[in-house]
Design a protein around this motif. Sequence first.
Motif, PDB file in Angstrom:
ATOM      1  N   GLU A  68      48.166  -6.726  46.423  1.00 55.37           N
ATOM      2  CA  GLU A  68      48.171  -6.093  45.098  1.00 55.37           C
ATOM      3  C   GLU A  68      46.877  -5.325  44.860  1.00 55.37           C
ATOM      4  O   GLU A  68      46.885  -4.237  44.270  1.00 55.37           O
ATOM      5  CB  GLU A  68      48.370  -7.155  44.020  1.00 55.37           C
ATOM      6  N   LYS A  69      45.745  -5.900  45.352  1.00 54.88           N
ATOM      7  CA  LYS A  69      44.476  -5.176  45.220  1.00 54.88           C
ATOM      8  C   LYS A  69      44.513  -3.874  46.015  1.00 54.88           C
ATOM      9  O   LYS A  69      44.060  -2.827  45.543  1.00 54.88           O
ATOM     10  CB  LYS A  69      43.321  -6.051  45.701  1.00 54.88           C
ATOM     11  N   ASP A  70      45.058  -3.978  47.248  1.00 56.68           N
ATOM     12  CA  ASP A  70      45.166  -2.762  48.072  1.00 56.68           C
ATOM     13  C   ASP A  70      46.057  -1.733  47.395  1.00 56.68           C
ATOM     14  O   ASP A  70      45.746  -0.531  47.390  1.00 56.68           O
ATOM     15  CB  ASP A  70      45.737  -3.116  49.455  1.00 56.68           C
ATOM     16  N   GLN A  71      47.178  -2.221  46.844  1.00 53.26           N
ATOM     17  CA  GLN A  71      48.073  -1.284  46.144  1.00 53.26           C
ATOM     18  C   GLN A  71      47.391  -0.673  44.936  1.00 53.26           C
ATOM     19  O   GLN A  71      47.552   0.515  44.644  1.00 53.26           O
ATOM     20  CB  GLN A  71      49.349  -2.013  45.714  1.00 53.26           C
ATOM     21  N   LEU A  72      46.599  -1.515  44.235  1.00 54.51           N
ATOM     22  CA  LEU A  72      45.866  -1.001  43.077  1.00 54.51           C
ATOM     23  C   LEU A  72      44.850   0.051  43.508  1.00 54.51           C
ATOM     24  O   LEU A  72      44.732   1.110  42.878  1.00 54.51           O
ATOM     25  CB  LEU A  72      45.174  -2.156  42.348  1.00 54.51           C
ATOM     26  N   LEU A  73      44.129  -0.266  44.609  1.00 53.95           N
ATOM     27  CA  LEU A  73      43.152   0.701  45.124  1.00 53.95           C
ATOM     28  C   LEU A  73      43.850   1.964  45.598  1.00 53.95           C
ATOM     29  O   LEU A  73      43.374   3.092  45.368  1.00 53.95           O
ATOM     30  CB  LEU A  73      42.354   0.076  46.268  1.00 53.95           C
ATOM     31  N   GLN A  74      44.999   1.769  46.279  1.00 54.79           N
ATOM     32  CA  GLN A  74      45.764   2.940  46.719  1.00 54.79           C
ATOM     33  C   GLN A  74      46.244   3.747  45.529  1.00 54.79           C
ATOM     34  O   GLN A  74      46.239   4.977  45.552  1.00 54.79           O
ATOM     35  CB  GLN A  74      46.944   2.502  47.573  1.00 54.79           C
ATOM     36  N   GLY A  75      46.657   2.993  44.471  1.00 51.79           N
ATOM     37  CA  GLY A  75      47.083   3.698  43.254  1.00 51.79           C
ATOM     38  C   GLY A  75      45.941   4.498  42.654  1.00 51.79           C
ATOM     39  O   GLY A  75      46.117   5.640  42.220  1.00 51.79           O
ATOM     40  N   ARG A  76      44.747   3.865  42.657  1.00 55.64           N
ATOM     41  CA  ARG A  76      43.590   4.597  42.144  1.00 55.64           C
ATOM     42  C   ARG A  76      43.275   5.795  43.017  1.00 55.64           C
ATOM     43  O   ARG A  76      42.943   6.882  42.513  1.00 55.64           O
ATOM     44  CB  ARG A  76      42.388   3.659  42.081  1.00 55.64           C
ATOM     45  N   ASP A  77      43.370   5.571  44.353  1.00 54.69           N
ATOM     46  CA  ASP A  77      43.120   6.689  45.266  1.00 54.69           C
ATOM     47  C   ASP A  77      44.140   7.795  45.044  1.00 54.69           C
ATOM     48  O   ASP A  77      43.806   8.988  45.059  1.00 54.69           O
ATOM     49  CB  ASP A  77      43.185   6.211  46.722  1.00 54.69           C
ATOM     50  N   ILE A  78      45.410   7.387  44.834  1.00 52.63           N
ATOM     51  CA  ILE A  78      46.456   8.390  44.596  1.00 52.63           C
ATOM     52  C   ILE A  78      46.173   9.142  43.296  1.00 52.63           C
ATOM     53  O   ILE A  78      46.295  10.376  43.231  1.00 52.63           O
ATOM     54  CB  ILE A  78      47.846   7.722  44.552  1.00 52.63           C
ATOM     55  N   LEU A  79      45.775   8.359  42.255  1.00 45.43           N
ATOM     56  CA  LEU A  79      45.446   9.017  40.984  1.00 45.43           C
ATOM     57  C   LEU A  79      44.253   9.950  41.157  1.00 45.43           C
ATOM     58  O   LEU A  79      44.226  11.059  40.614  1.00 45.43           O
ATOM     59  CB  LEU A  79      45.143   7.960  39.918  1.00 45.43           C
ATOM     60  N   ARG A  80      43.248   9.442  41.938  1.00 43.77           N
ATOM     61  CA  ARG A  80      42.083  10.282  42.180  1.00 43.77           C
ATOM     62  C   ARG A  80      42.480  11.535  42.968  1.00 43.77           C
ATOM     63  O   ARG A  80      42.015  12.635  42.681  1.00 43.77           O
ATOM     64  CB  ARG A  80      41.022   9.487  42.947  1.00 43.77           C
ATOM     65  N   GLN A  81      43.350  11.331  43.971  1.00 40.26           N
ATOM     66  CA  GLN A  81      43.817  12.475  44.745  1.00 40.26           C
ATOM     67  C   GLN A  81      44.615  13.433  43.874  1.00 40.26           C
ATOM     68  O   GLN A  81      44.484  14.653  43.991  1.00 40.26           O
ATOM     69  CB  GLN A  81      44.678  11.994  45.917  1.00 40.26           C
ATOM     70  N   ARG A  82      45.457  12.851  42.991  1.00 42.79           N
ATOM     71  CA  ARG A  82      46.228  13.719  42.097  1.00 42.79           C
ATOM     72  C   ARG A  82      45.302  14.493  41.172  1.00 42.79           C
ATOM     73  O   ARG A  82      45.507  15.686  40.921  1.00 42.79           O
ATOM     74  CB  ARG A  82      47.203  12.882  41.277  1.00 42.79           C
ATOM     75  N   LYS A  83      44.256  13.759  40.675  1.00 36.13           N
ATOM     76  CA  LYS A  83      43.294  14.433  39.804  1.00 36.13           C
ATOM     77  C   LYS A  83      42.581  15.531  40.559  1.00 36.13           C
ATOM     78  O   LYS A  83      42.422  16.657  40.055  1.00 36.13           O
ATOM     79  CB  LYS A  83      42.293  13.408  39.274  1.00 36.13           C
ATOM     80  N   THR A  84      42.158  15.190  41.807  1.00 38.59           N
ATOM     81  CA  THR A  84      41.493  16.200  42.635  1.00 38.59           C
ATOM     82  C   THR A  84      42.435  17.359  42.928  1.00 38.59           C
ATOM     83  O   THR A  84      42.040  18.530  42.898  1.00 38.59           O
ATOM     84  CB  THR A  84      41.021  15.563  43.951  1.00 38.59           C
ATOM     85  N   THR A  85      43.707  17.008  43.204  1.00 44.43           N
ATOM     86  CA  THR A  85      44.688  18.056  43.481  1.00 44.43           C
ATOM     87  C   THR A  85      44.899  18.938  42.260  1.00 44.43           C
ATOM     88  O   THR A  85      44.977  20.171  42.367  1.00 44.43           O
ATOM     89  CB  THR A  85      46.024  17.420  43.903  1.00 44.43           C
ATOM     90  N   LYS A  86      44.987  18.288  41.079  1.00 37.99           N
ATOM     91  CA  LYS A  86      45.150  19.070  39.855  1.00 37.99           C
ATOM     92  C   LYS A  86      43.942  19.973  39.635  1.00 37.99           C
ATOM     93  O   LYS A  86      44.089  21.149  39.266  1.00 37.99           O
ATOM     94  CB  LYS A  86      45.332  18.140  38.653  1.00 37.99           C
ATOM     95  N   GLU A  87      42.727  19.406  39.877  1.00 38.72           N
ATOM     96  CA  GLU A  87      41.533  20.228  39.711  1.00 38.72           C
ATOM     97  C   GLU A  87      41.529  21.377  40.720  1.00 38.72           C
ATOM     98  O   GLU A  87      41.174  22.506  40.378  1.00 38.72           O
ATOM     99  CB  GLU A  87      40.286  19.359  39.899  1.00 38.72           C
ATOM    100  N   SER A  88      41.947  21.058  41.966  1.00 39.35           N
ATOM    101  CA  SER A  88      42.005  22.110  42.982  1.00 39.35           C
ATOM    102  C   SER A  88      43.027  23.172  42.603  1.00 39.35           C
ATOM    103  O   SER A  88      42.783  24.377  42.755  1.00 39.35           O
ATOM    104  CB  SER A  88      42.358  21.501  44.345  1.00 39.35           C
ATOM    105  N   LEU A  89      44.190  22.700  42.093  1.00 48.19           N
ATOM    106  CA  LEU A  89      45.218  23.655  41.675  1.00 48.19           C
ATOM    107  C   LEU A  89      44.719  24.510  40.503  1.00 48.19           C
ATOM    108  O   LEU A  89      44.960  25.718  40.464  1.00 48.19           O
ATOM    109  CB  LEU A  89      46.495  22.911  41.275  1.00 48.19           C
ATOM    110  N   ALA A  90      44.021  23.836  39.564  1.00 53.60           N
ATOM    111  CA  ALA A  90      43.485  24.592  38.427  1.00 53.60           C
ATOM    112  C   ALA A  90      42.457  25.611  38.896  1.00 53.60           C
ATOM    113  O   ALA A  90      42.449  26.770  38.449  1.00 53.60           O
ATOM    114  CB  ALA A  90      42.855  23.634  37.414  1.00 53.60           C
TER     115      ALA A  90
END
Length: 228
Positions: A110-132
Amino acid sequence: AAAAAAVPLRVCHQEIVKFDLEIKAAVQDIRDCPGPLSALTELNAAVKEKFRHLRGRIQELEQMAKEQDKESDKQALLREVENHKKQMLSNQAAWRKANLACKIAIDNSEKDQLLQGRDILRQRKTTKESLAESASNITESLMSISRMMSQQVQQSEETVQTLANSSRTILEANEEFKSMSGTIQLGRKLITKYNRRELTDKLLIFLALALFLATVLYILKKRLFPFL
């Protein structure tokens, strides 16, 4: 009576062995359980039920041992009961260890999934920033291209205006050339006429001069040589 009691004794022993094996298999399933906690809870409920049945069969076997007529049979069954109890305690210890290991594994997962979720959110945020940023760069590029095209259109309009002015100038020059050509042709005619007239005048002057000289010679002849 001994033969009649041997049948349920054998059945009881077989069921104890069966439940013991089933508990061991269930404990291994708990140790290998990938989660979630609800699946672990279901496995634990099944193990508890098997322990309940096993405990009941051991108690039955103990009761049967106490009812034996021969002391030797009684002691042998009681020793067997003690072995089954020890095995049951060992299974319970293994059960607790399996639960602990499984819960740790689930927590880590669950911790790994949480970290992966955070990484995914961070990646999505980075992707959104990159797209912007990319969209901003594209917008800036489009605006730059638009400005360049506007400048090109303005330069083209100026070029067309210059060409139009040049065309008018050429037409005006052509008209002037035509007018000058007519004037030159007229001047050529006048010069030709003047040359002809000059030639005629020269011829007349020459004839007049010849006549004058002939007259002078005639007069001189009459005066100087009257006898001729």
